[in-house]
Design an enzyme around this catalytic site. Structure first.
Site, PDB file in Angstrom:
ATOM      1  N   ARG A 198       0.714  -1.226   0.009  1.00  0.00           N
ATOM      2  CA  ARG A 198      -0.078  -0.027   0.081  1.00  0.00           C
ATOM      3  C   ARG A 198       1.060   1.261   0.029  1.00  0.00           C
ATOM      4  O   ARG A 198       0.882   2.373  -0.663  1.00  0.00           O
ATOM      5  CB  ARG A 198      -0.925  -0.088   1.181  1.00  0.00           C
ATOM      6  CG  ARG A 198      -2.139  -1.038   1.026  1.00  0.00           C
ATOM      7  CD  ARG A 198      -2.888  -0.988   2.491  1.00  0.00           C
ATOM      8  NE  ARG A 198      -2.367  -1.627   3.275  1.00  0.00           N
ATOM      9  CZ  ARG A 198      -2.418  -2.642   3.890  1.00  0.00           C
ATOM     10  NH1 ARG A 198      -3.632  -3.538   3.765  1.00  0.00           N
ATOM     11  NH2 ARG A 198      -1.718  -3.349   4.780  1.00  0.00           N
ATOM     12  N   ILE A 199       1.813   1.225   0.814  1.00  0.00           N
ATOM     13  CA  ILE A 199       2.673   2.645   1.084  1.00  0.00           C
ATOM     14  C   ILE A 199       3.665   2.694  -0.293  1.00  0.00           C
ATOM     15  O   ILE A 199       3.855   3.865  -0.951  1.00  0.00           O
ATOM     16  CB  ILE A 199       3.117   2.615   2.215  1.00  0.00           C
ATOM     17  CG1 ILE A 199       2.357   2.582   3.642  1.00  0.00           C
ATOM     18  CG2 ILE A 199       4.291   3.929   2.285  1.00  0.00           C
ATOM     19  CD1 ILE A 199       3.021   2.461   4.980  1.00  0.00           C
TER      20      ILE A 199
ATOM     21  N   THR B 214      11.250   4.307   5.755  1.00  0.00           N
ATOM     22  CA  THR B 214      10.208   4.877   6.720  1.00  0.00           C
ATOM     23  C   THR B 214       9.370   3.588   7.247  1.00  0.00           C
ATOM     24  O   THR B 214       8.254   3.869   7.539  1.00  0.00           O
ATOM     25  CB  THR B 214       9.410   5.916   5.811  1.00  0.00           C
ATOM     26  OG1 THR B 214       9.211   5.047   4.670  1.00  0.00           O
ATOM     27  CG2 THR B 214      10.048   7.110   5.463  1.00  0.00           C
TER      28      THR B 214
ATOM     29  N   ARG C  10      10.490   0.058   9.218  1.00  0.00           N
ATOM     30  CA  ARG C  10      11.054  -0.303  10.463  1.00  0.00           C
ATOM     31  C   ARG C  10      12.601  -0.357  10.447  1.00  0.00           C
ATOM     32  O   ARG C  10      13.130  -0.701   9.627  1.00  0.00           O
ATOM     33  CB  ARG C  10      10.550  -1.660  10.984  1.00  0.00           C
ATOM     34  CG  ARG C  10       9.011  -1.545  11.421  1.00  0.00           C
ATOM     35  CD  ARG C  10       8.573  -0.885  12.515  1.00  0.00           C
ATOM     36  NE  ARG C  10       7.360  -0.994  13.011  1.00  0.00           N
ATOM     37  CZ  ARG C  10       6.267  -0.017  12.645  1.00  0.00           C
ATOM     38  NH1 ARG C  10       6.540   1.087  11.841  1.00  0.00           N
ATOM     39  NH2 ARG C  10       5.083  -0.071  12.890  1.00  0.00           N
TER      40      ARG C  10
ATOM     41  N   GLU D  20      14.912   1.985  18.690  1.00  0.00           N
ATOM     42  CA  GLU D  20      14.091   3.409  18.947  1.00  0.00           C
ATOM     43  C   GLU D  20      13.861   3.485  20.423  1.00  0.00           C
ATOM     44  O   GLU D  20      13.211   2.611  21.061  1.00  0.00           O
ATOM     45  CB  GLU D  20      12.764   3.461  18.304  1.00  0.00           C
ATOM     46  CG  GLU D  20      13.021   4.094  16.681  1.00  0.00           C
ATOM     47  CD  GLU D  20      11.790   4.242  15.981  1.00  0.00           C
ATOM     48  OE1 GLU D  20      10.590   4.102  16.540  1.00  0.00           O
ATOM     49  OE2 GLU D  20      11.771   3.863  14.758  1.00  0.00           O
TER      50      GLU D  20
ATOM     51  N   HIS E  55      10.608   9.009  13.759  1.00  0.00           N
ATOM     52  CA  HIS E  55       9.292   8.377  13.672  1.00  0.00           C
ATOM     53  C   HIS E  55       8.190   9.112  13.391  1.00  0.00           C
ATOM     54  O   HIS E  55       7.166   8.900  14.078  1.00  0.00           O
ATOM     55  CB  HIS E  55       9.286   7.335  14.732  1.00  0.00           C
ATOM     56  CG  HIS E  55       8.397   5.894  14.254  1.00  0.00           C
ATOM     57  ND1 HIS E  55       8.718   4.603  14.451  1.00  0.00           N
ATOM     58  CD2 HIS E  55       7.586   5.828  13.081  1.00  0.00           C
ATOM     59  CE1 HIS E  55       7.898   3.882  13.807  1.00  0.00           C
ATOM     60  NE2 HIS E  55       6.983   4.545  13.124  1.00  0.00           N
TER      61      HIS E  55
ATOM     62  N   GLY F  57       6.273   9.116  10.338  1.00  0.00           N
ATOM     63  CA  GLY F  57       5.632   8.738   9.009  1.00  0.00           C
ATOM     64  C   GLY F  57       4.154   8.861   8.931  1.00  0.00           C
ATOM     65  O   GLY F  57       3.879   9.669   8.011  1.00  0.00           O
TER      66      GLY F  57
END
Ligand code: GLV
Ligand code: GLV
Length: 326
Positions: free
Chosen positions: A158-159, A237, A239, A268, A286, A288
Site C-alpha cells: 500500500r505505502i 520509513t 521499521r 528506537e 518516526h 511517518g
C-alpha cells in the site's frame, strides 16, 4: 447492561476517544509515555478491548492478562511486529491495524527525506543558520538530481505504491520488488518487477516499504549496501530493523552509498553510534504518519475496529480472521 470496558494505552486524538466513549467505558493511560510491561499487564486486566500503540509489546502474557472477555487489540499503526499474532489467534482475540489511512502521509515523509538528502536541505539549513553562508558559488554543496532518475521500491504494498506515484510525478523510472508481480500497478505506473539485487544495482534511490518480519529483518545489510551505486540514497520509513544500522553507518562513512534518509531506527529511540554525526543523512523521529489528519483517521479506524468486534462482527481491518472461529 454495563458498557464494555476499553483501555487505550496512550492518549490519541479526541475524535477517536469521543467515538469510543459514545459506546464504551474508556480508560486512557494518564501518563504521556508508553506503559512498561508490568503496567500494561495491570492496565488491560478484564478489558473487553484494548487500543494499543506500536511502542507496546503485546506478548502472550499481556494477551493472557486481558482475560477471556477480551475480544480485540486494535493497534494504532499499520505495522504489527509488536504483537504476538499467533498467541492472539489462539486466545480468540482479534488483532487489527490501521492500513490505507496513513499511506499518503508516510509516502510524503519518505519523499521529503529523499529530497532532503538528495538536495542537502538539512545540511544546508544548519550551514546557513550557523552564519557560514558567504554567497553563491558554482561548485558549492552540490546534491544529486532527483527528476528523471530511477526509484527502487522495495515492497510495493500500500505505502510503496503511493510512493511510486510520488516518484512518477518527478518523471522517475520505477523498479520494484514485492512478494509477487503486480500487473495493475505496472500498468498504472510503468514500474518494472525485478529481483532485489537488480533493484539495488540499478536504482538511484532505494525506498523501503516492507513490514518487519523474520524474513525482512536486516534485509539491507553489508552485502546489499555494497551492491548499491555509490551515488545512491537509501530511504527507510518502514521499521529500523529492516536495515542493519551498523552496516549502514559503516557504508556511509566509507562512501559506499551517497546518503540515507531515516525515520525509523533499530533501537528506537536510540540512534546507532556515529549516525547523528554524519552530514549525508537526514533523520526524523518516526514521523511517518504524524499529521493531524492522519493520526485522527488512524484513531477513528482503530475505534471502528473495536466497536465492530464488540458488536460481535469481524472488524474491518482484522489480521487474524480465524481468531474467533475456533
Ligand atoms: C507506524 O510506524 C505504523 O506502523 O503505523
Ligand atoms: C540560480 O540561482 C540561477 O539563477 O541559476
Amino acid at each position: 447492561m454495563d458498557k464494555p470496558k476499553v483501555y487505550v494505552t496512550w492518549r490519541i486524538p479526541e475524535a477517536a476517544l469521543d467515538l469510543l466513549e459514545s459506546h464504551c467505558h474508556v480508560t486512557v493511560n494518564p501518563a504521556d509515555r508508553a506503559l512498561n510491561n508490568d503496567e500494561l499487564l495491570a492496565a488491560v486486566r478484564g478489558c473487553d478491548a484494548v487500543l494499543c500503540m506500536l511502542t507496546d509489546d503485546i506478548n502472550d502474557a499481556v494477551l493472557a492478562a486481558a482475560g477471556p472477555r477480551c475480544k480485540i487489540f486494535a493497534n494504532y499503526a499499520v505495522g504489527y511486529n509488536n504483537i504476538d499474532i499467533a498467541s492472539a489467534t489462539g486466545r480468540g482475540i482479534y488483532i487489527t491495524n490501521t492500513p490505507d489511512v496513513l499511506s499518503a502521509a508516510t509516502a510524503d515523509l519518505a519523499f521529503a527525506l529523499l529530497l532532503a538528502v538528495a538536495r542537502r536541505v538539512v545540511e544546508g539549513d544548519g550551514f546557513t543558520r550557523a552564519g557560514k553562508f558567504m554567497g553563491w558559488s558554482p561548485l558549492f554543496m552540490l546534491g544529486r538530481e532527483v527528476s528523471g532518475k530511477t526509484m527502487g521500491i522495495i515492497g510495493a504494498g500500500r505505502i510503496g505504491q503511493v510512493m511510486a506515484r510520488r516518484a512518477r510525478g518527478f518523471d522517475m523510472e520505477l523498479l520494484y520488488t514485492a512478494t509477487s508481480p503486480k500487473p495493475d500497478f505496472e500498468a498504472a505506473t510503468g514500474a518494472r518487477y525485478v529481483d532485489k539485487d537488480t533493484l539495488l544495482q540499478e536504482a538511484d534511490f532505494v525506498s523501503l516499504h516492507v513490514p518487519l518480519t523474520p524474513a525482512t529483518w536486516h534485509l539491507i545489510g553489508e552485502r546489499e549496501l555494497k551492491l548499491m551505486k555509490q551515488t545512491a540514497i537509501l530511504i527507510n520509513t518502514a521499521r529500523g530493523a529492516v536495515v542493519d544500522e551498523k552496516a549502514l553507518v559503516a557504508a556511509l562513512i566509507a562512501g559506499e552509498i551517497w546518503g540515507a534518509g531515516l525515520d525509523v531506527f533499530e533501537q528506537e529511540p536510540e540512534l546507532e553510534p556515529g549516525l547523528a554525526e554524519l552530514g549525508n543523512v537526514a533523520i526524523t523521529p518516526h514521523l511517518g504518519s504524524s499529521t493531524v489528519e492522519t493520526r485522527t483517521n488512524m484513531g477513528l479506524l482503530a475505534a471502528r475496529n473495536i466497536l465492530a468486534a464488540l458488536r460481535g462482527e469481524k472488524p474491518p481491518n482484522c489480521l487474524n480472521l480465524s481468531a474467533r472461529n475456533q
